[in-house]
Design a protein around this motif. Structure first.
Motif, short mmCIF file in Angstrom:
data_model
loop_
_atom_site.label_atom_id
_atom_site.label_comp_id
_atom_site.label_asym_id
_atom_site.label_seq_id
_atom_site.Cartn_x
_atom_site.Cartn_y
_atom_site.Cartn_z
N LEU A 121 0.83 -1.20 0.00
CA LEU A 121 0.00 0.00 0.00
C LEU A 121 0.87 1.26 0.00
N ALA A 122 1.94 1.25 0.78
CA ALA A 122 2.86 2.39 0.81
C ALA A 122 3.53 2.58 -0.55
N THR A 123 3.93 1.48 -1.18
CA THR A 123 4.53 1.54 -2.52
C THR A 123 3.53 2.09 -3.53
N TYR A 124 2.28 1.63 -3.45
CA TYR A 124 1.23 2.12 -4.33
C TYR A 124 1.01 3.62 -4.14
N GLU A 125 0.94 4.08 -2.89
CA GLU A 125 0.69 5.50 -2.62
C GLU A 125 1.82 6.36 -3.18
N ASP A 126 3.06 5.89 -3.06
CA ASP A 126 4.19 6.62 -3.65
C ASP A 126 4.06 6.67 -5.17
N ALA A 127 3.72 5.54 -5.78
CA ALA A 127 3.57 5.47 -7.23
C ALA A 127 2.42 6.35 -7.70
N LEU A 128 1.34 6.38 -6.93
CA LEU A 128 0.18 7.21 -7.30
C LEU A 128 0.54 8.69 -7.25
N ARG A 129 1.25 9.11 -6.20
CA ARG A 129 1.67 10.51 -6.11
C ARG A 129 2.57 10.88 -7.29
N ALA A 130 3.52 10.02 -7.62
CA ALA A 130 4.41 10.28 -8.75
C ALA A 130 3.62 10.34 -10.05
N TRP A 131 2.66 9.44 -10.22
CA TRP A 131 1.83 9.42 -11.43
C TRP A 131 1.01 10.70 -11.53
N GLN A 132 0.42 11.14 -10.39
CA GLN A 132 -0.39 12.36 -10.40
C GLN A 132 0.46 13.58 -10.77
N GLN A 133 1.68 13.64 -10.24
CA GLN A 133 2.56 14.74 -10.59
C GLN A 133 2.93 14.71 -12.06
N HIS A 134 3.17 13.51 -12.57
CA HIS A 134 3.51 13.37 -13.99
C HIS A 134 2.33 13.79 -14.86
N GLN A 135 1.13 13.39 -14.48
CA GLN A 135 -0.06 13.76 -15.23
C GLN A 135 -0.27 15.28 -15.22
N ALA A 136 -0.08 15.89 -14.05
CA ALA A 136 -0.27 17.34 -13.94
C ALA A 136 0.74 18.09 -14.81
N ALA A 137 1.96 17.57 -14.87
CA ALA A 137 2.99 18.21 -15.68
C ALA A 137 2.72 18.04 -17.17
N ALA A 138 2.00 16.99 -17.53
CA ALA A 138 1.74 16.70 -18.94
C ALA A 138 0.57 17.51 -19.50
N VAL A 139 -0.21 18.13 -18.64
CA VAL A 139 -1.36 18.91 -19.10
C VAL A 139 -0.84 20.19 -19.75
N PRO A 140 -1.20 20.44 -21.00
CA PRO A 140 -0.71 21.65 -21.66
C PRO A 140 -1.29 22.89 -20.99
N LYS A 141 -0.45 23.87 -20.83
CA LYS A 141 -0.88 25.13 -20.24
C LYS A 141 -1.62 25.94 -21.29
N PRO A 142 -2.68 26.63 -20.90
CA PRO A 142 -3.41 27.45 -21.88
C PRO A 142 -2.53 28.57 -22.43
N ARG A 143 -2.68 28.81 -23.70
CA ARG A 143 -1.90 29.86 -24.34
C ARG A 143 -2.56 31.19 -24.09
N LYS A 144 -1.73 32.18 -23.88
CA LYS A 144 -2.24 33.55 -23.72
C LYS A 144 -2.57 34.08 -25.10
N THR A 145 -3.69 34.73 -25.18
CA THR A 145 -4.07 35.31 -26.47
C THR A 145 -3.75 36.81 -26.44
N ARG A 146 -3.42 37.28 -27.59
CA ARG A 146 -3.13 38.70 -27.72
C ARG A 146 -4.42 39.45 -27.93
#
Length: 66
Positions: A38-63
Motif C-alpha cells: 500500500l505504501a509503494t502504491y501510494e508513492d507510485a500514485l503521487r508520482a503518477w499524479q505529478q507526472h499527469q499534472a505536468a503533462a497537461v498543456p498550459k493554456p496559451r495567452k491570447t493577444r
C-alpha cells in the motif's frame, strides 16, 4: 483527469480478507506485506499524479488586438 493508455494510473493492492491472517506472528504476514504494498502504491500514485499534472498543456495567452 484524462489518462493515456501508455501511462495508466497505478492500481491499489488487493486488501487481504479477514481470514487470511493467522495472527501467529508469521515472518511474512499478509497484513504487513499489504501495508508495504500500500505504501509503494501510494508513492507510485503521487508520482503518477505529478507526472499527469505536468503533462497537461498550459493554456496559451491570447493577444488582445486594439
Amino acid at each position: 483527469m484524462t489518462t493515456t493508455p501508455h501511462d495508466p494510473q497505478p492500481q491499489p493492492p488487493a486488501k487481504p480478507g479477514n481470514d487470511e491472517c493467522c495472527h501467529s506472528g508469521c515472518t511474512f504476514c499478509v497484513l504487513e506485506m499489504y501495508q508495504e504494498d500500500l505504501a509503494t502504491y501510494e508513492d507510485a500514485l503521487r508520482a503518477w499524479q505529478q507526472h499527469q499534472a505536468a503533462a497537461v498543456p498550459k493554456p496559451r495567452k491570447t493577444r488582445k488586438t486594439p
